[in-house]
Design a protein around this motif. Structure first.
Motif, short mmCIF file in Angstrom:
data_model
loop_
_atom_site.label_atom_id
_atom_site.label_comp_id
_atom_site.label_asym_id
_atom_site.label_seq_id
_atom_site.Cartn_x
_atom_site.Cartn_y
_atom_site.Cartn_z
N TYR A 20 -3.08 0.31 -3.78
CA TYR A 20 -2.57 -0.95 -3.23
C TYR A 20 -2.50 -2.01 -4.30
O TYR A 20 -3.13 -1.91 -5.37
CB TYR A 20 -3.41 -1.42 -2.04
CG TYR A 20 -4.84 -1.78 -2.33
CD1 TYR A 20 -5.19 -2.93 -3.04
CD2 TYR A 20 -5.88 -0.98 -1.86
CE1 TYR A 20 -6.52 -3.26 -3.28
CE2 TYR A 20 -7.20 -1.29 -2.10
CZ TYR A 20 -7.52 -2.44 -2.81
OH TYR A 20 -8.83 -2.76 -3.05
N SER A 23 0.84 -1.20 0.00
CA SER A 23 0.00 0.00 0.00
C SER A 23 0.88 1.24 0.00
O SER A 23 1.97 1.25 0.57
CB SER A 23 -0.93 0.01 1.22
OG SER A 23 -0.21 0.24 2.40
N VAL A 72 -6.07 -1.65 2.02
CA VAL A 72 -5.51 -2.94 1.59
C VAL A 72 -5.81 -4.04 2.60
O VAL A 72 -5.99 -5.20 2.24
CB VAL A 72 -3.99 -2.81 1.33
CG1 VAL A 72 -3.20 -2.71 2.62
CG2 VAL A 72 -3.50 -3.99 0.51
#
Length: 262
Positions: A125, A108, A159
């Motif tokens: 991400y 991320s 994420v």
């Protein structure tokens, strides 16, 4: 991709190495509005469909989508640059390969206050199962971050939610990896925030749902580790990059030349 270039009348255009220049600032009102925005919207919509197998286009298309309501000639020029990049990379596709170590992990990243219009950050991400890219995103965050750590922490929460969903899907398929998924972040403050409750006093203004990632780390469902900016694969989803850096990350994401059909 060939049909997309034909619709735009750019079959014979000169290819470019990157979809967006490093110094590009797409602001509303910086040039005259298009007389007919319909072609712009149609082409950008087609590019969104192309993202299914071309994650390297995610950041550029995300930027173009932000001006669908009232595109200008500057936005049209940026769109044509993306199509020139498509022209030069028409043989690329997303590689999916078998793996003996299906470890679930994600990267991320975020650019802090990168948007000059509203100063919101762009987060991105990439989620991998082994060497294969499963899921990716490039999008503007919903709130303004007061620090780079906060922007990165929000990207980590996104994420974490995606990895949790992938875990659930793999569990239903009977394919859940035995190892704990690892999330990689290039901001030390954000990694500390995921496991150290002492930092909570500094983030009281952060929405409760972003602390979802900390709950996952405390319960042992996820691990958050630091990765250097050089090795941050999600960098390609948050900002314009030089050709060398862009090509390196594109390869690491698994976007490579497709083999000829049998």
């Amino acid at each position: 991709m060939t049909e997309l270039l034909r619709k735009a009348g750019m079959n014979a255009c000169k290819p470019l190495a990157t979809p967006i220049a490093t110094n590009t600032q797409l602001d509303p009102g910086e040039s005259d509005a298009l007389d007919d925005p319909k072609p712009y919207r149609q082409l950008v919509g087609s590019l969104m469909y192309l993202l299914i197998t071309r994650p390297d286009l995610a950041f550029a298309v995300n930027r173009l989508c932000q001006f669908m309501q009232a595109p200008t000639h500057a936005h049209w020029a940026a769109l044509k640059r993306v199509l020139r990049y498509v022209k030069g990379t028409i043989d690329l596709g997303l590689r999916i390969a078998p793996s003996t170590t299906p470890v679930l992990h994600g990267f991320s990243d975020s650019d802090w206050a990168g948007c000059t219009i509203d100063r919101r950050s762009t987060g991105g991400y990439a989620v991998f199962l082994g060497p294969n890219l499963l899921s990716w995103v490039s999008k503007k965050q919903q709130t303004v971050a007061r620090s780079s750590t906060e922007a990165e922490y929000k990207a980590l929460a996104d994420v974490a939610a995606e990895v949790t969903w992938v875990q659930s899907l793999l569990h239903e398929l009977g394919l859940l990896p035995t190892t704990v998924p690892v999330l990689w972040c290039d901001n030390l403050g954000a990694t500390y925030l995921c496991s150290n409750p002492v930092f909570h006093a500094r983030t009281k203004h952060v929405e409760v749902d972003y602390h979802f990632v900390r709950d996952k780390v405390v319960s042992g469902a996820l691990k958050v580790n630091f990765v250097t900016t050089h090795d941050q694969l999600a960098d390609v989803f948050t900002k314009p990059l030089s050709a060398a850096r862009f090509n390196d990350l594109r390869y690491k994401l698994g976007v490579v030349p497709c083999p000829p059909p049998a």
